[in-house]
Design a protein around this motif. Structure first.
Motif, PDB file in Angstrom:
ATOM      1  N   PHE A 196       0.838  -1.201   0.000  1.00  0.00           N
ATOM      2  CA  PHE A 196       0.000   0.000   0.000  1.00  0.00           C
ATOM      3  C   PHE A 196       0.872   1.250   0.000  1.00  0.00           C
ATOM      4  O   PHE A 196       0.628   2.191  -0.746  1.00  0.00           O
ATOM      5  N   LEU A 197       1.919   1.237   0.816  1.00  0.00           N
ATOM      6  CA  LEU A 197       2.819   2.385   0.860  1.00  0.00           C
ATOM      7  C   LEU A 197       3.647   2.493  -0.418  1.00  0.00           C
ATOM      8  O   LEU A 197       4.106   3.579  -0.769  1.00  0.00           O
ATOM      9  N   GLY A 198       3.817   1.397  -1.139  1.00  0.00           N
ATOM     10  CA  GLY A 198       4.472   1.450  -2.438  1.00  0.00           C
ATOM     11  C   GLY A 198       3.611   2.160  -3.470  1.00  0.00           C
ATOM     12  O   GLY A 198       4.116   2.871  -4.337  1.00  0.00           O
ATOM     13  N   VAL A 199       2.299   1.979  -3.380  1.00  0.00           N
ATOM     14  CA  VAL A 199       1.376   2.640  -4.306  1.00  0.00           C
ATOM     15  C   VAL A 199       1.160   4.098  -3.891  1.00  0.00           C
ATOM     16  O   VAL A 199       1.071   4.987  -4.733  1.00  0.00           O
ATOM     17  N   PRO A 256       3.180   6.384  -1.636  1.00  0.00           N
ATOM     18  CA  PRO A 256       4.327   6.659  -0.765  1.00  0.00           C
ATOM     19  C   PRO A 256       4.230   7.957   0.028  1.00  0.00           C
ATOM     20  O   PRO A 256       4.923   8.115   1.032  1.00  0.00           O
ATOM     21  N   ARG A 257       3.354   8.853  -0.357  1.00  0.00           N
ATOM     22  CA  ARG A 257       3.301  10.163   0.299  1.00  0.00           C
ATOM     23  C   ARG A 257       2.186  10.327   1.317  1.00  0.00           C
ATOM     24  O   ARG A 257       2.003  11.420   1.845  1.00  0.00           O
ATOM     25  N   ILE A 258       1.445   9.266   1.595  1.00  0.00           N
ATOM     26  CA  ILE A 258       0.369   9.407   2.579  1.00  0.00           C
ATOM     27  C   ILE A 258       0.961   9.489   3.977  1.00  0.00           C
ATOM     28  O   ILE A 258       2.077   9.046   4.228  1.00  0.00           O
ATOM     29  N   LYS A 259       0.189  10.061   4.870  1.00  0.00           N
ATOM     30  CA  LYS A 259       0.591  10.094   6.276  1.00  0.00           C
ATOM     31  C   LYS A 259       0.134   8.765   6.886  1.00  0.00           C
ATOM     32  O   LYS A 259      -1.004   8.614   7.298  1.00  0.00           O
ATOM     33  N   TRP A 260       1.044   7.798   6.910  1.00  0.00           N
ATOM     34  CA  TRP A 260       0.684   6.424   7.268  1.00  0.00           C
ATOM     35  C   TRP A 260       0.354   6.262   8.745  1.00  0.00           C
ATOM     36  O   TRP A 260      -0.135   5.216   9.155  1.00  0.00           O
ATOM     37  N   THR A 261       0.571   7.279   9.553  1.00  0.00           N
ATOM     38  CA  THR A 261       0.222   7.172  10.968  1.00  0.00           C
ATOM     39  C   THR A 261      -1.267   7.376  11.207  1.00  0.00           C
ATOM     40  O   THR A 261      -1.764   7.050  12.283  1.00  0.00           O
ATOM     41  N   ASN A 262      -1.993   7.916  10.223  1.00  0.00           N
ATOM     42  CA  ASN A 262      -3.447   8.060  10.365  1.00  0.00           C
ATOM     43  C   ASN A 262      -4.102   6.691  10.381  1.00  0.00           C
ATOM     44  O   ASN A 262      -3.795   5.839   9.560  1.00  0.00           O
ATOM     45  N   ARG A 263      -5.006   6.487  11.307  1.00  0.00           N
ATOM     46  CA  ARG A 263      -5.700   5.199  11.392  1.00  0.00           C
ATOM     47  C   ARG A 263      -6.710   5.046  10.259  1.00  0.00           C
ATOM     48  O   ARG A 263      -6.818   4.002   9.645  1.00  0.00           O
ATOM     49  N   THR A 264      -7.490   6.087  10.012  1.00  0.00           N
ATOM     50  CA  THR A 264      -8.435   6.083   8.896  1.00  0.00           C
ATOM     51  C   THR A 264      -8.293   7.388   8.130  1.00  0.00           C
ATOM     52  O   THR A 264      -8.015   8.427   8.716  1.00  0.00           O
ATOM     53  N   ALA A 265      -8.486   7.305   6.854  1.00  0.00           N
ATOM     54  CA  ALA A 265      -8.403   8.500   6.005  1.00  0.00           C
ATOM     55  C   ALA A 265      -8.945   8.153   4.632  1.00  0.00           C
ATOM     56  O   ALA A 265      -9.351   7.023   4.370  1.00  0.00           O
ATOM     57  N   SER A 266      -8.943   9.138   3.780  1.00  0.00           N
ATOM     58  CA  SER A 266      -9.303   8.905   2.386  1.00  0.00           C
ATOM     59  C   SER A 266      -8.348   9.723   1.527  1.00  0.00           C
ATOM     60  O   SER A 266      -7.717  10.670   1.994  1.00  0.00           O
ATOM     61  N   LEU A 267      -8.241   9.327   0.290  1.00  0.00           N
ATOM     62  CA  LEU A 267      -7.355  10.022  -0.620  1.00  0.00           C
ATOM     63  C   LEU A 267      -7.937  10.000  -2.006  1.00  0.00           C
ATOM     64  O   LEU A 267      -8.826   9.212  -2.308  1.00  0.00           O
ATOM     65  N   GLU A 268      -7.442  10.876  -2.849  1.00  0.00           N
ATOM     66  CA  GLU A 268      -7.879  10.938  -4.241  1.00  0.00           C
ATOM     67  C   GLU A 268      -6.846  10.210  -5.087  1.00  0.00           C
ATOM     68  O   GLU A 268      -5.647  10.359  -4.874  1.00  0.00           O
ATOM     69  N   ALA A 269      -7.319   9.428  -6.029  1.00  0.00           N
ATOM     70  CA  ALA A 269      -6.413   8.661  -6.885  1.00  0.00           C
ATOM     71  C   ALA A 269      -6.949   8.625  -8.305  1.00  0.00           C
ATOM     72  O   ALA A 269      -8.154   8.742  -8.533  1.00  0.00           O
ATOM     73  N   ALA A 289      -7.711   6.826 -12.047  1.00  0.00           N
ATOM     74  CA  ALA A 289      -8.468   5.612 -12.366  1.00  0.00           C
ATOM     75  C   ALA A 289      -7.602   4.358 -12.358  1.00  0.00           C
ATOM     76  O   ALA A 289      -8.098   3.258 -12.139  1.00  0.00           O
ATOM     77  N   ALA A 290      -6.307   4.496 -12.575  1.00  0.00           N
ATOM     78  CA  ALA A 290      -5.421   3.328 -12.621  1.00  0.00           C
ATOM     79  C   ALA A 290      -5.191   2.730 -11.238  1.00  0.00           C
ATOM     80  O   ALA A 290      -4.953   1.529 -11.113  1.00  0.00           O
ATOM     81  N   VAL A 291      -5.265   3.530 -10.200  1.00  0.00           N
ATOM     82  CA  VAL A 291      -4.942   3.051  -8.851  1.00  0.00           C
ATOM     83  C   VAL A 291      -5.921   1.990  -8.354  1.00  0.00           C
ATOM     84  O   VAL A 291      -5.487   0.968  -7.827  1.00  0.00           O
ATOM     85  N   PRO A 292      -7.233   2.168  -8.480  1.00  0.00           N
ATOM     86  CA  PRO A 292      -8.123   1.080  -8.062  1.00  0.00           C
ATOM     87  C   PRO A 292      -7.842  -0.230  -8.785  1.00  0.00           C
ATOM     88  O   PRO A 292      -7.939  -1.301  -8.186  1.00  0.00           O
ATOM     89  N   GLU A 293      -7.454  -0.148 -10.051  1.00  0.00           N
ATOM     90  CA  GLU A 293      -7.103  -1.360 -10.802  1.00  0.00           C
ATOM     91  C   GLU A 293      -5.882  -2.035 -10.182  1.00  0.00           C
ATOM     92  O   GLU A 293      -5.851  -3.252 -10.030  1.00  0.00           O
ATOM     93  N   VAL A 294      -4.884  -1.248  -9.837  1.00  0.00           N
ATOM     94  CA  VAL A 294      -3.664  -1.787  -9.227  1.00  0.00           C
ATOM     95  C   VAL A 294      -3.992  -2.448  -7.895  1.00  0.00           C
ATOM     96  O   VAL A 294      -3.521  -3.560  -7.613  1.00  0.00           O
TER      97      VAL A 294
END
Length: 72
Positions: free
Chosen positions: A37-40, A42-55, A57-62
């Protein structure tokens, strides 16, 4: 001329104990290992327990490909 790229809002929950991210795509929960997940994303704040992000169309496929390969 600019091209508008559609984006998707992806909600996720980080499960620290199982070292996975639980991602909901089209009402289906996918369990994605922490490192992938962090490879896809890499810039998210991974310490957040829950969050959402914008991606794009290719990302959901991956994420679906990753989840499918882990099930097999």
């Amino acid at each position: 001329m600019r091209t508008i790229v559609p984006t998707y809002k992806i909600k996720y929950t980080r499960d620290r104990i199982a070292t996975i991210f639980i991602v909901t795509l089209n009402g289906i929960e996918l369990n994605i290992p922490h490192n992938l997940f962090l490879g896809v994303f890499p810039r998210i704040k991974w310490t957040n327990r829950t969050a959402s992000l914008e991606a794009s169309a290719a990302v959901p496929e991956v994420l679906n490909v990753i989840a499918d390969s882990l099930i097999r």
